[in-house]
Design a protein around this motif. Structure first.
Motif, short mmCIF file in Angstrom:
data_model
loop_
_atom_site.label_atom_id
_atom_site.label_comp_id
_atom_site.label_asym_id
_atom_site.label_seq_id
_atom_site.Cartn_x
_atom_site.Cartn_y
_atom_site.Cartn_z
N GLU A 295 0.92 -0.87 -0.01
CA GLU A 295 0.44 -0.10 0.24
C GLU A 295 1.09 1.50 0.40
O GLU A 295 0.78 2.50 -0.57
CB GLU A 295 -0.84 -0.26 1.22
CG GLU A 295 -1.90 -0.94 1.05
CD GLU A 295 -3.17 -0.92 2.20
OE1 GLU A 295 -3.86 -2.03 2.70
OE2 GLU A 295 -2.37 -0.94 3.42
N ALA A 298 2.12 1.25 -3.40
CA ALA A 298 1.22 1.81 -4.18
C ALA A 298 1.48 3.99 -4.15
O ALA A 298 1.37 4.41 -5.73
CB ALA A 298 -0.58 1.96 -4.71
N ARG A 299 1.98 4.23 -2.77
CA ARG A 299 0.97 5.49 -2.94
C ARG A 299 2.38 5.83 -2.76
O ARG A 299 1.98 7.49 -3.49
CB ARG A 299 0.35 5.47 -0.78
CG ARG A 299 -0.23 5.60 -0.45
CD ARG A 299 -1.29 6.21 1.30
NE ARG A 299 0.12 5.45 1.72
CZ ARG A 299 -0.20 4.47 1.83
NH1 ARG A 299 -0.86 3.85 2.00
NH2 ARG A 299 1.08 4.07 3.76
N SER A 302 2.24 6.51 -6.53
CA SER A 302 1.10 8.36 -7.22
C SER A 302 2.03 9.14 -7.26
O SER A 302 1.90 10.29 -7.07
CB SER A 302 -0.71 8.15 -6.00
OG SER A 302 -0.78 6.77 -6.69
N THR A 346 3.05 6.12 -14.85
CA THR A 346 1.98 5.27 -14.95
C THR A 346 2.78 3.98 -14.62
O THR A 346 1.75 3.08 -14.30
CB THR A 346 1.66 5.35 -16.02
OG1 THR A 346 1.00 7.00 -16.38
CG2 THR A 346 0.50 5.02 -16.59
N ARG A 349 3.09 3.02 -10.78
CA ARG A 349 1.70 3.27 -10.78
C ARG A 349 0.80 1.38 -10.69
O ARG A 349 0.51 1.00 -10.30
CB ARG A 349 0.81 4.30 -10.31
CG ARG A 349 1.11 5.10 -10.56
CD ARG A 349 0.48 6.66 -10.84
NE ARG A 349 -0.75 6.43 -10.33
CZ ARG A 349 -1.70 7.34 -11.43
NH1 ARG A 349 -1.58 8.08 -12.13
NH2 ARG A 349 -3.12 7.25 -10.49
N LEU A 350 1.39 1.00 -12.34
CA LEU A 350 0.74 0.28 -12.77
C LEU A 350 1.03 -1.08 -12.03
O LEU A 350 0.57 -2.17 -11.60
CB LEU A 350 1.06 -0.31 -13.81
CG LEU A 350 0.15 0.84 -15.01
CD1 LEU A 350 -0.46 0.52 -16.28
CD2 LEU A 350 -2.00 0.57 -14.18
N SER A 353 0.24 -1.12 -8.38
CA SER A 353 -1.14 -1.37 -7.92
C SER A 353 -1.11 -2.91 -8.72
O SER A 353 -2.04 -3.83 -7.71
CB SER A 353 -2.21 -1.28 -8.91
OG SER A 353 -3.53 -1.85 -8.82
N ALA A 354 -0.88 -3.59 -8.67
CA ALA A 354 -0.43 -5.48 -9.63
C ALA A 354 0.53 -6.08 -8.22
O ALA A 354 -0.32 -7.25 -7.69
CB ALA A 354 0.25 -5.48 -10.92
N LEU A 356 0.23 -5.03 -4.84
CA LEU A 356 -0.80 -4.89 -4.05
C LEU A 356 -1.96 -5.80 -3.34
O LEU A 356 -2.02 -6.70 -3.02
CB LEU A 356 -1.53 -3.32 -3.13
CG LEU A 356 -2.61 -2.85 -2.58
CD1 LEU A 356 -2.12 -3.30 -1.56
CD2 LEU A 356 -2.97 -1.12 -3.00
N HIS A 357 -2.64 -5.38 -5.61
CA HIS A 357 -3.61 -6.82 -5.13
C HIS A 357 -2.99 -8.33 -5.09
O HIS A 357 -3.49 -8.97 -4.84
CB HIS A 357 -3.64 -6.94 -6.75
CG HIS A 357 -5.09 -5.87 -7.38
ND1 HIS A 357 -4.73 -5.06 -8.62
CD2 HIS A 357 -5.19 -5.31 -6.18
CE1 HIS A 357 -5.88 -3.98 -8.56
NE2 HIS A 357 -6.11 -3.83 -6.89
#
Length: 466
Positions: A295, A298-299, A302, A346, A349-350, A353-354, A356-357
């Motif tokens: 998390e 991810a922040r 961003s 970008t 960030r992708l 995000s991956a 994190l999931h």
């Protein structure tokens, strides 16, 4: 529950531990799973005399020398280093320099049409301290938080590794104790077979029984002798595995001082076990920290779209010589606003995000695994206790059967085929009891590991040693 089934299940579980097992190609093209928890880094030299080894000694030695634990400790050091690298983007950077040069300058090169255009030679001395301090950098702050969470996860990994090391050491010790008990049982059977062979020989000479009864008794003597050879070889092999896992010097002889008898556990409810597991299981706590790290990452990705503010300054003296140097300084504040970076942000960030999931999915899966481990451990514990009770009764009945068969044979009312069958029944009953006792004690150890307290609770769960 057979020893082979339980041992295979344990080895499969060890091999499934993430980042702690590796697969090598063995002979004949077979894939062999080698876990670092089966190895160690031995220290010292073997002594001439055999040493006594208790369960506690085995666990203590393993916690000092087991290879899997040592590798995990190095992983924590690596995570600690990564955290300091991330903090470097937030902490002040201070450096100093001092230099002296002799120069000749062409003024025309700088746009000054002076005559003469050549100035110098002259000396320049400059001694200066530089300071660079990030003031606002959201991405760096979150990156530091991510590495801190990753370090905490690796620290939980040490606890998990210590529990696993304790489980491995106890399992190998239990196997050694079971094999030692098997040797004692086979030797007792061998003595019985020798006595029955002598009895059959005497009765043949007296003309009471036929020669085939003597042959059957002699075959039984050889069968028990073969079992004794196999049991003694298995015992030495298990001792070698135990010595390797706990870091004993190569060639060190030792004896087992604990027999680990049966001791029932105090009643434990499913709800209490699950509550303890979710509060104590280090692998579950580590998974939560990895989610927190993802998390924060991810922040941080961003945050790369936000402006940053940095403060740069320097102070020092400059002149032709150190004695003629004058103090000068520079202070600058720099605001950097990202506008277009070719899609780099970008992409990050992708990726974040991956990740994190993926970590969230792993955490949810681990919740189910903790629940499964606790429930299966309690089921195995209950089943093994019942099997142990049944095996104890079977041993008693088999002993009575052998006694009655010997009496009938001695009275001449039956051949020794009944004795041979009773001997095999007794051997099978003794083996079942040894296996059931091993399975019950291992189930206790697995329950301690399932609720996350293996290092602290295994000795208590085993009910002490004697």
């Amino acid at each position: 529950m057979k020893r082979t089934t339980v041992a295979c299940a344990l080895l499969a579980w060890l091999a499934a531990v993430p980042a702690m097992a590796q697969t090598n190609e063995g002979g004949g093209g077979r894939a062999q799973t080698a876990s670092p928890f089966a190895g160690s880094v031995p220290q010292g030299t073997a002594t001439a005399d055999a040493i006594g080894l208790s369960v506690k000694d085995a666990v203590d030695r393993a916690l000092r020398h087991n290879l899997g634990l040592l590798l995990q400790e190095e992983a924590v050091q690596s995570a600690h280093g990564a955290r300091w690298l991330a903090l470097a983007d937030l902490l002040p950077n201070v450096s100093a320099s001092a230099g002296s040069s002799r120069q000749v300058i062409n003024l025309e090169a700088y746009g000054f049409p002076a005559k003469p255009s050549i100035v110098g030679p002259f000396n320049v001395f400059d001694a200066r301290v530089f300071l660079s301090q990030p003031v606002v950098d959201v991405s760096a702050i979150n990156h530091a938080r991510a590495t801190a969470a990753s370090e905490r996860a690796e620290t939980y990994g040490i606890r998990s590794a210590r529990d696993l090391v304790a489980l491995v050491a106890v399992n190998l010790y239990l196997q050694a104790v079971a094999t030692s008990s098997r040797i004692e049982a086979v030797h007792a059977q061998e003595e019985t077979s020798q006595a029955l062979f002598g009895q059959a020989s005497d009765m043949k000479q007296a003309g009471v029984v036929a020669g085939i009864d003597v042959l059957r008794a002699q075959v039984q003597v050889q069968n028990t002798h073969q079992r004794a050879i196999r049991a003694e070889n298995d015992f030495e092999r298990v001792k070698l595995q135990l010595a390797r896992a706990i870091g004993l010097p190569p060639g060190q002889r030792f004896t087992l001082t604990d027999k680990i008898p049966y001791a029932p556990l105090p009643p434990i409810t499913m709800e209490a076990a699950l509550q303890t597991a979710f509060a104590s299981r280090p692998d579950y706590l580590a998974a939560r920290e990895r989610v927190a790290a993802a998390e924060a990452s991810a922040r941080a990705a961003s945050g790369e779209l936000l402006p940053t503010l940095h403060l740069d300054a320097d102070y020092g003296g400059i002149g032709q010589t150190p004695s003629t140097a004058h103090a000068t300084y520079r202070v600058a504040a720099t605001v950097r606003v990202p506008i277009f970076e070719g899609g780099r942000t970008t992409g990050r960030r992708l990726q974040a995000s991956a990740e994190l999931h993926r970590r969230e999915a792993e955490l949810e899966d681990l919740k189910g695994r903790v629940d499964y481990d606790v429930r299966t451990a309690l089921l195995d514990l209950g089943a093994s206790a019942q099997q142990l009770d049944a095996a104890r009764t079977t041993v008693s009945l088999a002993a009575q059967e052998l006694t009655q068969a010997r009496d009938r044979f001695g009275a001449g009312v039956a051949g020794n085929i009944e004795v041979t069958q009773a001997q095999e029944t007794g051997a099978s009953a003794a083996e079942s009891y040894i296996e059931a006792l091993y399975a019950n004690n291992l189930a206790k150890a697995m329950l301690a590991q399932a609720i996350g307290t293996a290092e602290q609770s295994i000795s208590t769960f085993l009910g002490g040693t004697k």
